[in-house]
Motif scaffolding. Structure first.
Motif, short mmCIF file in Angstrom:
data_model
loop_
_atom_site.label_atom_id
_atom_site.label_comp_id
_atom_site.label_asym_id
_atom_site.label_seq_id
_atom_site.Cartn_x
_atom_site.Cartn_y
_atom_site.Cartn_z
N ALA A 97 50.74 46.74 38.76
CA ALA A 97 50.63 46.01 37.49
C ALA A 97 49.19 45.54 37.26
O ALA A 97 48.66 45.66 36.15
CB ALA A 97 51.58 44.81 37.49
N VAL A 98 48.55 45.02 38.30
CA VAL A 98 47.16 44.58 38.18
C VAL A 98 46.26 45.78 37.85
O VAL A 98 45.36 45.68 37.00
CB VAL A 98 46.70 43.87 39.47
CG1 VAL A 98 45.20 43.66 39.49
CG2 VAL A 98 47.41 42.53 39.59
N ALA A 99 46.50 46.92 38.49
CA ALA A 99 45.71 48.12 38.20
C ALA A 99 45.92 48.57 36.76
O ALA A 99 44.95 48.96 36.09
CB ALA A 99 46.08 49.24 39.17
N LEU A 100 47.14 48.50 36.26
CA LEU A 100 47.40 48.91 34.87
C LEU A 100 46.75 47.94 33.88
O LEU A 100 46.26 48.35 32.83
CB LEU A 100 48.90 49.02 34.63
CG LEU A 100 49.59 50.18 35.34
CD1 LEU A 100 51.09 50.15 35.09
CD2 LEU A 100 48.99 51.51 34.94
N VAL A 101 46.74 46.65 34.21
CA VAL A 101 46.03 45.68 33.36
C VAL A 101 44.54 46.00 33.33
O VAL A 101 43.91 45.98 32.27
CB VAL A 101 46.28 44.23 33.84
CG1 VAL A 101 45.35 43.25 33.16
CG2 VAL A 101 47.73 43.83 33.59
N ALA A 102 43.98 46.32 34.50
CA ALA A 102 42.55 46.67 34.56
C ALA A 102 42.27 47.95 33.78
O ALA A 102 41.24 48.05 33.10
CB ALA A 102 42.11 46.82 36.02
N VAL A 103 43.16 48.94 33.86
CA VAL A 103 43.00 50.17 33.07
C VAL A 103 43.00 49.83 31.59
O VAL A 103 42.16 50.32 30.82
CB VAL A 103 44.11 51.19 33.40
CG1 VAL A 103 44.16 52.31 32.37
CG2 VAL A 103 43.90 51.77 34.78
N HIS A 104 43.93 48.99 31.18
CA HIS A 104 44.02 48.62 29.77
C HIS A 104 42.74 47.93 29.29
O HIS A 104 42.18 48.29 28.25
CB HIS A 104 45.23 47.71 29.55
CG HIS A 104 45.28 47.08 28.21
ND1 HIS A 104 45.51 47.80 27.06
CD2 HIS A 104 45.10 45.80 27.81
CE1 HIS A 104 45.48 46.99 26.02
NE2 HIS A 104 45.23 45.78 26.45
N LEU A 105 42.27 46.94 30.05
CA LEU A 105 41.08 46.20 29.64
C LEU A 105 39.82 47.07 29.67
O LEU A 105 38.99 47.00 28.77
CB LEU A 105 40.90 44.97 30.54
CG LEU A 105 41.97 43.90 30.39
CD1 LEU A 105 41.81 42.84 31.47
CD2 LEU A 105 41.93 43.28 29.01
N ALA A 106 39.68 47.88 30.72
CA ALA A 106 38.49 48.74 30.82
C ALA A 106 38.47 49.79 29.72
O ALA A 106 37.42 50.09 29.16
CB ALA A 106 38.42 49.40 32.19
N SER A 107 39.63 50.35 29.40
CA SER A 107 39.66 51.36 28.33
C SER A 107 39.42 50.71 26.97
O SER A 107 38.81 51.33 26.10
CB SER A 107 40.97 52.13 28.34
OG SER A 107 42.05 51.30 28.01
N ALA A 134 43.68 37.69 32.94
CA ALA A 134 44.80 38.65 32.84
C ALA A 134 45.14 39.22 34.21
O ALA A 134 46.33 39.35 34.55
CB ALA A 134 44.43 39.77 31.87
N ILE A 135 44.14 39.54 34.99
CA ILE A 135 44.40 40.13 36.31
C ILE A 135 44.99 39.10 37.27
O ILE A 135 45.85 39.42 38.09
CB ILE A 135 43.11 40.78 36.85
CG1 ILE A 135 42.84 42.06 36.06
CG2 ILE A 135 43.20 41.06 38.34
CD1 ILE A 135 41.55 42.73 36.36
N LEU A 136 44.58 37.84 37.17
CA LEU A 136 45.14 36.81 38.04
C LEU A 136 46.53 36.37 37.60
O LEU A 136 47.35 35.96 38.44
CB LEU A 136 44.20 35.61 38.10
CG LEU A 136 42.87 35.85 38.81
CD1 LEU A 136 41.99 34.60 38.72
CD2 LEU A 136 43.07 36.26 40.24
N LEU A 137 46.81 36.43 36.30
CA LEU A 137 48.13 36.01 35.82
C LEU A 137 49.22 37.04 36.10
O LEU A 137 50.39 36.67 36.17
CB LEU A 137 48.08 35.69 34.33
CG LEU A 137 47.46 34.35 33.96
CD1 LEU A 137 47.45 34.17 32.45
CD2 LEU A 137 48.19 33.20 34.62
N ALA A 138 48.87 38.30 36.26
CA ALA A 138 49.88 39.32 36.54
C ALA A 138 50.66 39.01 37.82
O ALA A 138 51.89 39.01 37.80
CB ALA A 138 49.25 40.71 36.58
N PRO A 139 50.00 38.71 38.95
CA PRO A 139 50.78 38.35 40.14
C PRO A 139 51.53 37.02 39.98
O PRO A 139 52.63 36.86 40.51
CB PRO A 139 49.74 38.23 41.25
CG PRO A 139 48.53 38.91 40.75
CD PRO A 139 48.59 38.87 39.26
N ALA A 140 50.93 36.07 39.25
CA ALA A 140 51.60 34.78 39.05
C ALA A 140 52.89 34.95 38.25
O ALA A 140 53.93 34.35 38.58
CB ALA A 140 50.67 33.80 38.35
N ILE A 141 52.84 35.77 37.23
CA ILE A 141 54.05 36.03 36.44
C ILE A 141 55.07 36.80 37.26
O ILE A 141 56.28 36.53 37.18
CB ILE A 141 53.69 36.77 35.14
CG1 ILE A 141 52.93 35.84 34.21
CG2 ILE A 141 54.93 37.31 34.44
CD1 ILE A 141 52.39 36.50 32.98
#
Length: 180
Positions: A97-107, A134-141
């Motif tokens: 999930a964190v990797a997909l958030v990073a993909v989304h933001l970087a793209s 966003a990357i820190l909230l993904a594991p928290a959620i």
């Protein structure tokens, strides 16, 4: 334009590319590779079709970040996970999930710029805080969802929807976005 002229033009554009463009595309490539590798290494059987679709989509998203490839990559990896993965929340799910958030933001960042754009590092600063949140909230959620999942809380869907809305609002406000 012949193939050698296209390659020469592409190499000339690559030489003048700014560090911000290279950084955003590098983050996109590394995060995408993590999103592909982590589900592949899991003990459950992942569809081979996910690999066959995700790798070319990732390469296309890195080379042409303003295309539809990044969104399709997110869908392929996400749907591949949903089809075969167990329903429990695990560290591999959180890392994906964190990797997909990073993909989304970087793209999203890389898609705004042509490959030869000269971008000052100050442009990256606008993305650091919302991206980090966003990357820190993904594991928290994910941890909150795991607690709610086993607590039999009435209205857990409402709690999850409110957490997603709070996350989106926090990122929106830290990015200093305006409504008009």
């Amino acid at each position: 334009m012949s193939a050698d002229e296209k390659i020469t033009t592409w190499l000339a554009q690559l030489r003048v590319t700014s560090a911000a463009v290279l950084l955003s595309r590098s983050v996109l490539a590394v995060a995408g590779a993590v999103a592909i590798v982590v589900p592949t290494l899991q003990p459950w059987d992942q569809l081979d079709l996910v690999l066959y679709l995700a790798v070319p989509l990732l390469v296309t998203a890195v080379v042409i970040p303003d295309s539809l490839a990044a969104m399709l990559f997110l869908l392929v990896v996400g749907i591949g996970w949903l089809m075969r993965a167990p329903g429990t929340i695990s560290w591999s799910l959180i890392l994906t999930a964190v990797a997909l958030v990073a993909v989304h933001l970087a793209s999203a960042f890389a898609g705004q710029l042509p490959s030869y754009a000269r971008v000052h590092r100050a442009a990256l600063r606008r993305w650091w805080l919302p991206g980090t949140i966003a990357i820190l909230l993904a594991p928290a959620i994910a941890a909150s969802a795991a607690l709610i999942q086993h607590a039999n809380v009435a209205g857990s869907l409402v709690v999850t929807a409110l957490a997603a809305a709070l996350t989106a609002t926090t990122i929106w406000l830290t990015a200093d976005q305006k409504l008009n």
